[in-house]
Scaffold this motif. Structure first.
Motif, mmCIF file in Angstrom:
data_model
loop_
_atom_site.group_PDB
_atom_site.id
_atom_site.type_symbol
_atom_site.label_atom_id
_atom_site.label_comp_id
_atom_site.label_asym_id
_atom_site.label_seq_id
_atom_site.Cartn_x
_atom_site.Cartn_y
_atom_site.Cartn_z
ATOM 1 N N GLN A 42 17.039 51.179 -15.985
ATOM 2 C CA GLN A 42 16.396 50.415 -17.032
ATOM 3 C C GLN A 42 15.864 51.318 -18.143
ATOM 4 O OE1 GLN A 42 12.724 48.555 -15.874
ATOM 5 N NE2 GLN A 42 12.956 46.862 -17.318
ATOM 6 N N THR A 43 16.095 50.905 -19.391
ATOM 7 C CA THR A 43 15.483 51.588 -20.521
ATOM 8 C C THR A 43 14.207 50.862 -20.884
ATOM 9 O OG1 THR A 43 17.612 52.351 -21.406
ATOM 10 C CG2 THR A 43 15.743 52.257 -22.927
ATOM 11 N N VAL A 44 13.106 51.592 -20.861
ATOM 12 C CA VAL A 44 11.795 51.009 -21.136
ATOM 13 C C VAL A 44 11.283 51.582 -22.449
ATOM 14 C CG1 VAL A 44 9.411 50.787 -20.363
ATOM 15 C CG2 VAL A 44 11.273 50.681 -18.698
ATOM 16 N N GLU A 45 11.214 50.738 -23.468
ATOM 17 C CA GLU A 45 10.695 51.144 -24.776
ATOM 18 C C GLU A 45 9.276 50.615 -24.928
ATOM 19 O OE1 GLU A 45 13.360 49.719 -27.730
ATOM 20 O OE2 GLU A 45 15.000 51.049 -27.157
ATOM 21 N N LEU A 46 8.344 51.515 -25.142
ATOM 22 C CA LEU A 46 6.935 51.159 -25.289
ATOM 23 C C LEU A 46 6.364 51.772 -26.562
ATOM 24 C CD1 LEU A 46 5.719 51.783 -21.618
ATOM 25 C CD2 LEU A 46 6.158 49.561 -22.681
ATOM 26 N N PHE A 75 12.349 56.216 -20.102
ATOM 27 C CA PHE A 75 11.207 55.859 -20.937
ATOM 28 C C PHE A 75 11.384 56.375 -22.354
ATOM 29 C CE2 PHE A 75 9.471 56.202 -16.611
ATOM 30 C CZ PHE A 75 8.951 54.926 -16.467
ATOM 31 N N GLN A 76 11.162 55.485 -23.318
ATOM 32 C CA GLN A 76 11.127 55.848 -24.726
ATOM 33 C C GLN A 76 9.793 55.347 -25.283
ATOM 34 O OE1 GLN A 76 14.670 54.484 -26.762
ATOM 35 N NE2 GLN A 76 16.023 55.207 -25.134
ATOM 36 N N ILE A 77 8.844 56.265 -25.353
ATOM 37 C CA ILE A 77 7.480 55.912 -25.746
ATOM 38 C C ILE A 77 7.230 56.382 -27.180
ATOM 39 C CG2 ILE A 77 5.023 56.135 -25.210
ATOM 40 C CD1 ILE A 77 5.811 56.773 -22.339
ATOM 41 N N THR A 78 6.861 55.465 -28.038
ATOM 42 C CA THR A 78 6.629 55.757 -29.452
ATOM 43 C C THR A 78 5.139 55.655 -29.769
ATOM 44 O OG1 THR A 78 8.797 54.860 -30.047
ATOM 45 C CG2 THR A 78 7.162 55.096 -31.820
ATOM 46 N N TYR A 79 4.585 56.714 -30.326
ATOM 47 C CA TYR A 79 3.177 56.701 -30.755
ATOM 48 C C TYR A 79 3.103 56.315 -32.225
ATOM 49 C CZ TYR A 79 -0.894 58.751 -33.057
ATOM 50 O OH TYR A 79 -1.977 58.955 -33.854
ATOM 51 N N GLN A 80 2.140 55.464 -32.566
ATOM 52 C CA GLN A 80 1.857 55.109 -33.956
ATOM 53 C C GLN A 80 0.352 55.180 -34.180
ATOM 54 O OE1 GLN A 80 3.542 51.238 -34.712
ATOM 55 N NE2 GLN A 80 5.661 51.950 -34.577
ATOM 56 N N ALA A 81 -0.068 55.852 -35.243
ATOM 57 C CA ALA A 81 -1.490 55.959 -35.564
ATOM 58 C C ALA A 81 -2.031 54.600 -36.000
ATOM 59 C CB ALA A 81 -1.708 56.989 -36.665
ATOM 60 N N GLN A 82 -3.148 54.207 -35.402
ATOM 61 C CA GLN A 82 -3.791 52.947 -35.754
ATOM 62 C C GLN A 82 -5.280 53.053 -35.446
ATOM 63 O OE1 GLN A 82 -2.846 49.953 -37.273
ATOM 64 N NE2 GLN A 82 -5.064 49.748 -37.153
ATOM 65 N N SER A 83 -6.100 52.793 -36.433
ATOM 66 C CA SER A 83 -7.547 52.871 -36.250
ATOM 67 C C SER A 83 -8.008 51.899 -35.170
ATOM 68 C CB SER A 83 -8.262 52.555 -37.566
ATOM 69 O OG SER A 83 -9.650 52.413 -37.368
ATOM 70 N N GLU A 84 -8.861 52.374 -34.283
ATOM 71 C CA GLU A 84 -9.394 51.520 -33.222
ATOM 72 C C GLU A 84 -10.316 50.453 -33.793
ATOM 73 O OE1 GLU A 84 -10.941 54.970 -31.853
ATOM 74 O OE2 GLU A 84 -9.301 55.506 -30.488
ATOM 75 N N TRP A 321 5.312 47.941 -16.904
ATOM 76 C CA TRP A 321 5.271 49.352 -17.281
ATOM 77 C C TRP A 321 4.181 49.622 -18.309
ATOM 78 C CZ3 TRP A 321 6.709 52.925 -14.351
ATOM 79 C CH2 TRP A 321 7.863 52.837 -13.555
ATOM 80 N N ALA A 322 3.931 48.675 -19.191
ATOM 81 C CA ALA A 322 2.845 48.836 -20.154
ATOM 82 C C ALA A 322 1.508 48.948 -19.421
ATOM 83 C CB ALA A 322 2.819 47.659 -21.128
ATOM 84 N N ALA A 323 1.335 48.143 -18.371
ATOM 85 C CA ALA A 323 0.111 48.217 -17.577
ATOM 86 C C ALA A 323 0.009 49.569 -16.867
ATOM 87 C CB ALA A 323 0.071 47.082 -16.553
ATOM 88 N N ARG A 324 1.131 50.044 -16.336
ATOM 89 C CA ARG A 324 1.134 51.361 -15.687
ATOM 90 C C ARG A 324 0.724 52.456 -16.671
ATOM 91 N NH1 ARG A 324 4.030 52.606 -10.844
ATOM 92 N NH2 ARG A 324 3.573 50.906 -9.408
ATOM 93 N N LEU A 325 1.239 52.384 -17.906
ATOM 94 C CA LEU A 325 0.906 53.399 -18.903
ATOM 95 C C LEU A 325 -0.570 53.306 -19.293
ATOM 96 C CD1 LEU A 325 1.680 55.687 -20.769
ATOM 97 C CD2 LEU A 325 2.552 54.004 -22.414
ATOM 98 N N ALA A 326 -1.088 52.090 -19.439
ATOM 99 C CA ALA A 326 -2.505 51.918 -19.757
ATOM 100 C C ALA A 326 -3.379 52.520 -18.663
ATOM 101 C CB ALA A 326 -2.830 50.436 -19.934
#
Length: 417
Positions: A42-46, A75-84, A321-326
């Motif tokens: 499986q390809t998991v894009e997050l 896993f293909q994990i993409t980071y994007q800057a976003q103010s909390e 998988w999103a829950a696992r990453l969190a």
């Protein structure tokens, strides 16, 4: 104050009584079966949203996550800057295409849950037992856990350069601005942010907070009765603003001034601890906020407090998988790493109980300030009116409006329905 609480102080007494077994893997609240994992097929894009300053930290965490779950998915994990601070507004603008995992401030959890952006976390016993109780409360709505606690340090205090100020000097903001003026330097604070401006009103008997509807505000900051009136606070702020030793500067401007030597003290939080220590070295000091002179009295400055959380988008295409990453981002090991790299105080009990965290000057300053802090719970109408009122004072009141009229207008907008 109407409420006098703070995440770290309210639980610091329990830290040394609570123990937990250190685990190499976070609690399994979003379990992934072998079929779901796909045995590597499986390809998991997050997509992950986080603070701009957290990019290096998060990339390191992503790497360890991929290594830990190697072979279970691509896993293909993409980071994007976003103010909390405004994550909620951005996410709810396009929920289905928003980040799978995102960092946000705890005052947004109720709105995100009500909008269906967050689902209740199932099998949450591990999260509850491993994190500070007040941080768990901040991540919950009516005792239902909706997010993963990340930090318990979202407050502010005083940073100062010890080569200019004594321990007695830092007890008074007015004294500090006098010293800074003589040295042709500045003490700074961000009056363009209502979050910081609360500090002048919060310990005066004047009140602000949420009504029972959870949306609208009550506010008495324009009161003309009592030992401290609204106009007394406004006049005190005007006196501070008039000093050449004071300036209203944003957080980034504060750090720039620390680095070029023009700023010798300022109000900020633990996120700037590393930069300040690098700039001032052994002269870097941290303490609770000072008092300020108001109506002939010395008023201890107050503060808002809170914590940061990690949420999982209810519309994620890979919710397990999103829950696992969190869980991975908020694990004991990675909260410890976050403290080492970013100086942010953990919500995880074991991480918060470590010698390194307990001996941090910034965390110690937060604890000292906690007696005068209130958890941030205000409706959306609070921010702009307070910012505009304080910015006008910082600029020397160019509008020429009488302070009482300005206060009345501000409160009318804060409490609007």
């Amino acid at each position: 104050m109407k409420r006098n609480c703070f995440l770290l102080l309210s639980v610091i007494g329990t830290l040394f009584m609570m123990t937990g077994c250190k685990s190499q893997e976070p609690a399994q609240t979003g379990s992934v079966t072998k079929e779901q994992a796909g045995a590597g097929e499986q390809t998991v894009e997050l997509t992950v949203w986080g603070a701009e300053e957290d990019e290096a930290l998060l990339q390191e965490i992503f790497t360890s996550f991929k290594e830990h779950y190697a072979g279970q998915a691509d896993f293909q994990i993409t980071y994007q800057a976003q103010s909390e601070s405004n994550c909620k507004d951005v996410l709810l603008g396009d929920l289905e295409n928003g980040a799978d995992v995102f960092a946000f401030a705890d005052d947004q959890v109720a709105a995100l849950a009500a909008a269906g952006a967050l689902d209740p976390i199932e099998d949450d016993a591990g999260i509850r037992s491993e994190n500070l109780p007040a941080a768990v409360d901040a991540a919950s709505v009516e005792d239902v856990l909706y997010a993963y606690p990340l930090t318990a340090d979202n407050g502010y205090f005083l940073y100062y350069n010890k080569s200019y100020f004594s321990e007695d000097d830092i007890k008074s903001l007015n004294r500090m601005t006098e010293i800074a003026a003589l040295a042709e330097r500045q003490v700074v604070m961000d009056w363009s942010s209502a979050w910081y401006v609360y500090s002048f009103f919060g310990n005066t008997g004047l009140e602000v907070g949420l009504n029972e509807d959870g949306i609208t505000n009550y506010c008495t900051w324009n009161s003309t009765d009592g030992p401290i009136r609204g106009v007394d606070v406004a006049m005190a702020m005007a006196d501070i603003a008039a000093s050449p030793g004071f300036a209203s500067k944003t957080d980034s401007e504060f750090i720039a001034g620390v680095e070029d030597g023009s700023v010798i003290a300022g109000v900020s939080g633990v996120w700037n601890a590393v930069a300040i220590e690098e700039a001032w070295g052994a002269n870097a000091g941290a303490a609770r906020l000072p008092a300020y002179t108001c109506a002939g009295k010395e008023i201890q400055m107050a503060s808002f407090s809170g914590c940061k959380l990690i949420g999982v988008n209810a519309y994620s295409k890979h919710p397990d998988w999103a829950a696992r990453l969190a869980q991975w981002i908020t694990s004991e090991e990675n909260q410890t790493l976050r403290f080492a790299m970013r100086g942010q105080g953990p919500s995880n009990i074991n991480a918060a109980n470590s010698l390194e965290v307990q001996s941090s000057p910034a965390i110690s300053a937060l604890l000292a300030q906690s007696e005068f802090s209130q958890i941030q719970r205000v409706g959306g109408n609070f921010w702009d009116p307070v910012t505009e009122f304080a910015t006008d004072i910082a600029l020397g009141n160019p509008s020429g409006k009488a302070f009482q009229a300005g206060l009345d207008s501000m409160v009318e907008r804060i409490t609007a329905r």
